[in-house]
Write an enzyme that holds these catalytic residues in place. Structure first.
Site, PDB file in Angstrom:
ATOM      1  N   TYR A   1      -2.639  -4.006  -5.163  1.00 46.58           N
ATOM      2  CA  TYR A   1      -1.914  -3.925  -3.895  1.00 46.58           C
ATOM      3  C   TYR A   1      -2.812  -4.247  -2.710  1.00 46.58           C
ATOM      4  CZ  TYR A   1      -4.047   0.701  -3.120  1.00 46.58           C
ATOM      5  OH  TYR A   1      -4.935   1.723  -2.932  1.00 46.58           O
ATOM      6  N   CYS A   2      -2.149  -4.622  -1.623  1.00 47.61           N
ATOM      7  CA  CYS A   2      -2.797  -4.800  -0.329  1.00 47.61           C
ATOM      8  C   CYS A   2      -1.808  -4.208   0.687  1.00 47.61           C
ATOM      9  CB  CYS A   2      -3.115  -6.272  -0.051  1.00 47.61           C
ATOM     10  SG  CYS A   2      -1.701  -7.388  -0.179  1.00 47.61           S
ATOM     11  N   LYS A   3      -2.020  -4.433   1.953  1.00 42.62           N
ATOM     12  CA  LYS A   3      -1.165  -3.770   2.952  1.00 42.62           C
ATOM     13  C   LYS A   3       0.322  -4.047   2.714  1.00 42.62           C
ATOM     14  CE  LYS A   3      -0.695  -2.874   7.848  1.00 42.62           C
ATOM     15  NZ  LYS A   3       0.548  -3.315   8.413  1.00 42.62           N
TER      16      LYS A   3
ATOM     17  N   ALA B   1       0.818  -1.219   0.000  1.00 40.35           N
ATOM     18  CA  ALA B   1       0.000   0.000   0.000  1.00 40.35           C
ATOM     19  C   ALA B   1       0.851   1.268   0.000  1.00 40.35           C
ATOM     20  CB  ALA B   1      -0.939  -0.011   1.204  1.00 40.35           C
TER      21      ALA B   1
END
Length: 144
Positions: A86-88, A16
């Site tokens: 995206y992710c974290k 992220a």
């Protein structure tokens, strides 16, 4: 270090923090952001955004989003755009979506798709629940 990891010419995977860097988004000419998280922000850049609100939990249903995400990435590529998923941490959820895309539109096996994403971003590690959803998806795709 902030970076978008290139999976294909039209697809990047990231965490992220990197994906929300307007500078990186412009630098890599990203036109679509797919945010696969419940809590992470979107970049402020004026680009298309797709939100898949799931936690990195093996019991979450990411499977039902595979087709819509894969198709969105492909449509973006067809019109000359580029996507970032995206992710974290850029490890499990985003990797799962990228793998699903490569299986559907790249006609890769699960094993080859995982390897391609891992080559782009070596820290990827889809959780066991997401891996079994990808196995199910591979079986579904074989039928079509």
């Amino acid at each position: 270090m902030l970076q978008l990891c290139r999976v294909t010419n039209a697809l990047f995977i990231s965490n992220a923090r990197s994906a929300c860097s307007d500078e990186l988004i412009q630098q890599e000419a990203v036109t679509l952001c797919i945010n696969v998280s419940k809590q992470q922000p979107f970049p402020s850049a004026a680009i298309r955004k797709l939100h898949v609100a799931v936690y990195d939990d093996p019991n979450e249903d990411l499977y039902s989003h595979f087709d819509s995400c894969a198709d969105a990435i492909q449509q973006e590529a067809d019109r000359g755009g580029r996507s970032v998923v995206y992710c974290k941490n850029g490890r499990s959820r985003s990797a799962t979506v990228c793998v699903a895309y490569l299986m559907k539109h790249g006609r890769l096996t699960l094993k080859d798709a995982l390897q391609k994403v891992k080559t782009a971003r070596h820290v990827i590690d889809p959780n066991p629940g997401f891996l079994s959803q990808l196995q199910r998806y591979e079986q579904e795709l074989k039928k079509t």
